[in-house]
Design a protein around this motif. Structure first.
Motif, PDB file in Angstrom:
ATOM      1  N   ARG A 132       0.906  -1.059   0.101  1.00  0.00           N
ATOM      2  CA  ARG A 132      -0.034  -0.126   0.067  1.00  0.00           C
ATOM      3  C   ARG A 132       0.847   1.077   0.067  1.00  0.00           C
ATOM      4  N   GLU A 133       0.562   2.130  -0.610  1.00  0.00           N
ATOM      5  CA  GLU A 133       1.160   3.560  -0.706  1.00  0.00           C
ATOM      6  C   GLU A 133       1.489   4.016   0.788  1.00  0.00           C
ATOM      7  N   GLU A 134       0.585   3.717   1.854  1.00  0.00           N
ATOM      8  CA  GLU A 134       0.684   4.169   3.168  1.00  0.00           C
ATOM      9  C   GLU A 134       1.899   3.461   3.932  1.00  0.00           C
ATOM     10  N   ASP A 135       2.400   2.138   3.325  1.00  0.00           N
ATOM     11  CA  ASP A 135       3.278   1.364   4.110  1.00  0.00           C
ATOM     12  C   ASP A 135       4.486   1.745   3.827  1.00  0.00           C
ATOM     13  N   SER A 136       4.804   2.710   3.041  1.00  0.00           N
ATOM     14  CA  SER A 136       6.194   3.566   2.727  1.00  0.00           C
ATOM     15  C   SER A 136       6.575   4.333   3.830  1.00  0.00           C
ATOM     16  N   ARG A 137       5.543   4.634   4.597  1.00  0.00           N
ATOM     17  CA  ARG A 137       5.623   5.574   5.777  1.00  0.00           C
ATOM     18  C   ARG A 137       4.580   5.292   6.909  1.00  0.00           C
ATOM     19  N   PHE A 138       4.910   3.981   7.373  1.00  0.00           N
ATOM     20  CA  PHE A 138       3.944   3.267   8.422  1.00  0.00           C
ATOM     21  C   PHE A 138       4.339   3.721   9.826  1.00  0.00           C
ATOM     22  N   THR A 139       3.396   3.594  10.742  1.00  0.00           N
ATOM     23  CA  THR A 139       3.804   4.097  12.039  1.00  0.00           C
ATOM     24  C   THR A 139       3.155   3.275  13.203  1.00  0.00           C
ATOM     25  N   SER A 140       3.552   3.192  14.174  1.00  0.00           N
ATOM     26  CA  SER A 140       2.812   2.416  15.364  1.00  0.00           C
ATOM     27  C   SER A 140       2.360   3.466  16.475  1.00  0.00           C
ATOM     28  N   LYS A 141       1.306   2.989  17.223  1.00  0.00           N
ATOM     29  CA  LYS A 141       0.778   4.031  18.144  1.00  0.00           C
ATOM     30  C   LYS A 141       0.788   3.425  19.766  1.00  0.00           C
ATOM     31  N   PHE A 142       1.515   4.309  20.497  1.00  0.00           N
ATOM     32  CA  PHE A 142       1.475   3.516  21.976  1.00  0.00           C
ATOM     33  C   PHE A 142       0.363   4.443  22.653  1.00  0.00           C
ATOM     34  N   ILE A 143      -0.426   3.383  23.239  1.00  0.00           N
ATOM     35  CA  ILE A 143      -1.428   3.740  23.954  1.00  0.00           C
ATOM     36  C   ILE A 143      -1.443   3.260  25.601  1.00  0.00           C
ATOM     37  N   ALA A 144      -2.410   3.962  26.388  1.00  0.00           N
ATOM     38  CA  ALA A 144      -2.453   3.674  27.920  1.00  0.00           C
ATOM     39  C   ALA A 144      -3.813   3.689  28.364  1.00  0.00           C
ATOM     40  N   SER A 145      -4.061   2.905  29.458  1.00  0.00           N
ATOM     41  CA  SER A 145      -5.419   3.080  30.074  1.00  0.00           C
ATOM     42  C   SER A 145      -5.375   4.431  30.894  1.00  0.00           C
ATOM     43  N   ILE A 149       1.243   0.088  -4.587  1.00  0.00           N
ATOM     44  CA  ILE A 149       2.483   0.668  -5.502  1.00  0.00           C
ATOM     45  C   ILE A 149       3.478  -0.465  -5.238  1.00  0.00           C
ATOM     46  N   PRO A 150       4.408  -0.368  -6.584  1.00  0.00           N
ATOM     47  CA  PRO A 150       5.284  -1.763  -6.498  1.00  0.00           C
ATOM     48  C   PRO A 150       6.310  -1.515  -5.085  1.00  0.00           C
ATOM     49  N   THR A 151       6.791  -2.592  -4.959  1.00  0.00           N
ATOM     50  CA  THR A 151       7.994  -2.718  -3.705  1.00  0.00           C
ATOM     51  C   THR A 151       9.044  -3.670  -4.073  1.00  0.00           C
ATOM     52  N   ARG A 152      10.131  -3.424  -3.205  1.00  0.00           N
ATOM     53  CA  ARG A 152      11.270  -4.121  -3.717  1.00  0.00           C
ATOM     54  C   ARG A 152      11.970  -4.505  -2.447  1.00  0.00           C
ATOM     55  N   PRO A 153      12.753  -5.526  -2.357  1.00  0.00           N
ATOM     56  CA  PRO A 153      13.394  -6.157  -1.207  1.00  0.00           C
ATOM     57  C   PRO A 153      14.335  -4.937  -0.382  1.00  0.00           C
ATOM     58  N   ASN A 154      15.009  -4.020  -1.082  1.00  0.00           N
ATOM     59  CA  ASN A 154      15.682  -3.051  -0.322  1.00  0.00           C
ATOM     60  C   ASN A 154      14.829  -2.106   0.484  1.00  0.00           C
ATOM     61  N   ASN A 155      13.557  -2.147   0.241  1.00  0.00           N
ATOM     62  CA  ASN A 155      12.762  -1.399   1.227  1.00  0.00           C
ATOM     63  C   ASN A 155      12.627  -1.685   2.716  1.00  0.00           C
ATOM     64  N   TYR A 156      13.271  -2.978   2.650  1.00  0.00           N
ATOM     65  CA  TYR A 156      12.978  -3.720   4.151  1.00  0.00           C
ATOM     66  C   TYR A 156      14.325  -4.116   4.765  1.00  0.00           C
ATOM     67  N   LYS A 157      15.440  -3.375   4.042  1.00  0.00           N
ATOM     68  CA  LYS A 157      16.600  -3.472   4.635  1.00  0.00           C
ATOM     69  C   LYS A 157      16.708  -2.888   6.182  1.00  0.00           C
ATOM     70  N   GLY A 158      15.878  -1.509   6.206  1.00  0.00           N
ATOM     71  CA  GLY A 158      15.972  -1.014   7.600  1.00  0.00           C
ATOM     72  C   GLY A 158      15.493  -1.795   8.829  1.00  0.00           C
ATOM     73  N   ILE A 159      14.194  -2.591   8.364  1.00  0.00           N
ATOM     74  CA  ILE A 159      13.649  -3.547   9.439  1.00  0.00           C
ATOM     75  C   ILE A 159      14.632  -4.812   9.781  1.00  0.00           C
ATOM     76  N   GLU A 160      15.218  -5.390   8.684  1.00  0.00           N
ATOM     77  CA  GLU A 160      16.352  -6.336   8.758  1.00  0.00           C
ATOM     78  C   GLU A 160      17.584  -5.719  10.048  1.00  0.00           C
ATOM     79  N   THR A 161      17.707  -4.468   9.630  1.00  0.00           N
ATOM     80  CA  THR A 161      18.694  -3.960  10.635  1.00  0.00           C
ATOM     81  C   THR A 161      18.190  -3.932  12.135  1.00  0.00           C
ATOM     82  N   ALA A 162      16.931  -3.253  12.279  1.00  0.00           N
ATOM     83  CA  ALA A 162      16.200  -3.304  13.538  1.00  0.00           C
ATOM     84  C   ALA A 162      15.988  -4.412  14.125  1.00  0.00           C
ATOM     85  N   ALA A 163      15.637  -5.388  13.389  1.00  0.00           N
ATOM     86  CA  ALA A 163      15.613  -6.872  13.909  1.00  0.00           C
ATOM     87  C   ALA A 163      16.956  -7.510  14.502  1.00  0.00           C
ATOM     88  N   ARG A 164      17.969  -6.936  13.832  1.00  0.00           N
ATOM     89  CA  ARG A 164      19.302  -7.622  14.400  1.00  0.00           C
ATOM     90  C   ARG A 164      19.478  -7.020  15.702  1.00  0.00           C
TER      91      ARG A 164
END
Length: 282
Positions: free
Chosen positions: A103-116, A261-276
């Motif tokens: 999705r076009e949105e997945d090139s700039r995705f975020t996570s939300k922190f929530i609390a009670s 939109i098209p995607t490619r493996p290099n887009n996920y290098k950052g995630i691989e680095t973060a995982a390591r």
């Protein structure tokens, strides 16, 4: 003689049209980041659309956890899968897979922190000594990237919080926080927005306390040995979905997408680095 040649040519075209792809069923699955019924509801119109575009039967194969999707895709049990960035990286390590579209949105995705609201927390630091929930351990937006960004801030979950738990899915994390099972949690922005739009977040019980920086996330990935023509036709089917067309708009809205939109493996290098760096990938 000319008539015979024309007849043979026609028969050849018919045979070719009927055997465009080596298979007549496309097996599709998705990481179970939401309730099974919700995943089925979201996929139904897309599945019908793909059947029409590809000329093959499309079958949705539900799985019980994230690891099952990776195993199924890399052992040729399924052909196409909706993966998070981290599960894509895991699949790439285990077998030959090809990311097709995102999705076009997945090139700039975020996570939300929530609390009670009962916790009184206004930030992650305020949740020190309290309970916290991630989604699935294999979730990009419900675990890996939030953990990565927390550690960049000097917050190690296992020592910062009193207890760290895993809800298994984004919507489950919200339910846990709302019920008081945990004081805080994290989920992906798309599900958070969807739940709010549907009136399924009780603002008197749950509040937003933070957002991560952006990162690449979800994509549709195929096993690399899937028929090449079918791969191209699949990508084309996703890319031509147009929100201006009523029939396409429903599909895109259910996928929480403005367009693919098209995607490619290099887009996920950052995630691989973060995982390591987070110690989640060897």
């Amino acid at each position: 003689m000319k008539k015979i040649v024309k007849t043979l040519a026609a028969l050849s075209l018919i045979a070719t049209a009927g055997a465009t792809f080596a298979q007549d069923v496309l097996r599709v699955s998705a990481i179970p980041d939401e309730a099974p019924t919700e995943l089925q509801r979201k996929f139904a119109p897309l599945g019908a659309y793909l059947e029409k575009e590809l000329g093959v039967k499309v079958e949705f194969v539900p799985v019980t956890d994230y690891a099952s999707v990776v195993t199924a895709l890399t052992s040729d049990k399924i052909d196409l899968a909706w993966l998070g960035g981290f599960t894509y990286v895991q699949a790439k390590q285990r077998g030959k897979v090809t990311p097709l579209v995102q999705r076009e949105e997945d090139s700039r995705f975020t996570s939300k922190f929530i609390a009670s609201t009962a916790s009184g927390a206004q930030s992650l630091k305020d949740l020190k000594g309290k309970t916290f929930a991630f989604g699935s351990a294999s979730s990009t937006s419900g675990h890996l990237m939030p953990r990565y960004f927390m550690q960049k801030q000097g917050i190690k979950p296992e020592t910062h919080f009193k207890n760290v738990a895993y809800s298994g899915a984004h919507d489950a994390t919200v339910a846990w926080v709302a019920s008081g099972k945990v004081d805080g949690g994290v989920l992906n922005s798309s599900v958070w927005d969807k739940l709010n739009e549907a009136g399924k977040v009780d603002a008197s019980k749950v509040k937003l306390i933070g957002t991560t920086p952006t990162y690449y996330d979800y994509n549709w990935t195929v096993r690399s040995n899937l028929d090449a023509k079918l791969q191209k036709k699949l990508a084309a089917a996703f890319l031509k979905l147009d929100a201006k067309k009523p029939e396409d708009k429903e599909i895109l809205e259910l996928q929480r997408a403005t367009r693919f939109i098209p995607t490619r493996p290099n887009n996920y290098k950052g995630i691989e680095t973060a995982a390591r760096e987070a110690g989640l990938l060897k």
